[in-house]
Design an enzyme around this catalytic site. Sequence first.
Site, PDB file in Angstrom:
ATOM      1  CG  ASP A   1      -0.001   3.994  -2.544  1.00 24.59           C
ATOM      2  OD1 ASP A   1       0.846   4.587  -1.842  1.00 24.59           O
ATOM      3  OD2 ASP A   1      -0.972   4.569  -3.056  1.00 24.59           O
TER       4      ASP A   1
ATOM      5  CG  ASP B   1      -1.198  11.552  -4.139  1.00 29.04           C
ATOM      6  OD1 ASP B   1      -0.126  10.936  -4.218  1.00 29.04           O
ATOM      7  OD2 ASP B   1      -2.276  11.011  -3.832  1.00 29.04           O
TER       8      ASP B   1
END
Length: 385
Positions: free
Chosen positions: A166, A227
């Site tokens: 990430d 997301d």
Amino acid sequence: MGNRLFLCIVVASSLAFFSGILSVVKALDNGLARTPPMGWMHWERFRCITNCTEDPENCLSEKLIMETADRMAADGYRDAGYKYISIDDCWMSKQRDSSGRLQSDPIRFPSGIKALADYVHSKGLKLGIYEDFGQYTCMGYPGSEFYLELDANTFAEWGVDMLKLDGCNSNIHDMTAGYETMGFFLNRTNRPILYACSWPAYTDSTANLTDYNVIKKHCNMWRNYRDIQDSWEITLDIINYYGKDDGGFSQLAGPGAWNDPDEVTNLRKMRASSKELLLNKRLLAINQDPLGIQGVRLWQTGSVGAWMRPLAGNKTYAIALLNSDNQGVPTTVNVKLENFGLTQESSYTFYDAFDGSSFGTFSVNDTIKVRINPTRKIKFNKFIN
């Protein structure tokens, strides 16, 4: 989405072969992800639930991962090609050990990641894990900044098969060097670890910081955008992001390198209809087509968008018409084969991608009426000019 989607396979009536245009940019050379990776990741459903006393059923723990591995093996997902079971954020202890190495949370993962990887492997599956390029992960756990080599070696020693890296709590101007460096250290472990980067998801909105040609050289897959959530609106927003395809990033996708639109998952409480879709061999064949050319949106008319991708073999294509309208009335569109660029042969045969049934054979001069309901019923009729 299924009740708003018309999806078919189109095959030219002649036996000419398709010669696809593939990206000339070399992908990451680790032999992995020759087709889009399939599997399960915990985040969308289970998030950072860490209190196993109050919520033992849903907390992120080795129990959850092992139970999910059991289901993937027993319920047919593994045999259908879903090989990866991946842990996202919140799996680790808040501190590294005295040697600076990452360690799993001792309460929720008492056996350690190596033992968990062994268990997952015993089920014929592969284990994925999460880290962050920054000093801290998105949820405040130790990041890999200043520990890239050590973390790569640790993951390899544990038997990890995939790393999602990430980009929270990091400087986006350092991402090119940072993501490249982690990829270098992963490859140097000599363990095949699929490398999933969140790189462009952080830099794509900033001019001159996203170079997909570079990303493709160093990552097997990469998150481009936001997301996904339990929301049709957000899902549709992600679809539209891919439909717009700003800069043509779809053209970089191919064997070994893929755009990643994020995932949804709730394996232990799957509806029968959802499981049927996930295990549909015809749909999986489209997803896993060895040619690896990403589908693109050709046009959008009102609420209906037309998507298409060429498939390997004889002149064969997957076509989808997506009706994003949330009203209770059907939407009808009239299309010709030329609307999809299908003009090279005299006729084409249409097959339903869900059940394999044939809609018939159409010439290039035919007008095809497609009626798309927001419910399950879809009518497909032919009208000769």
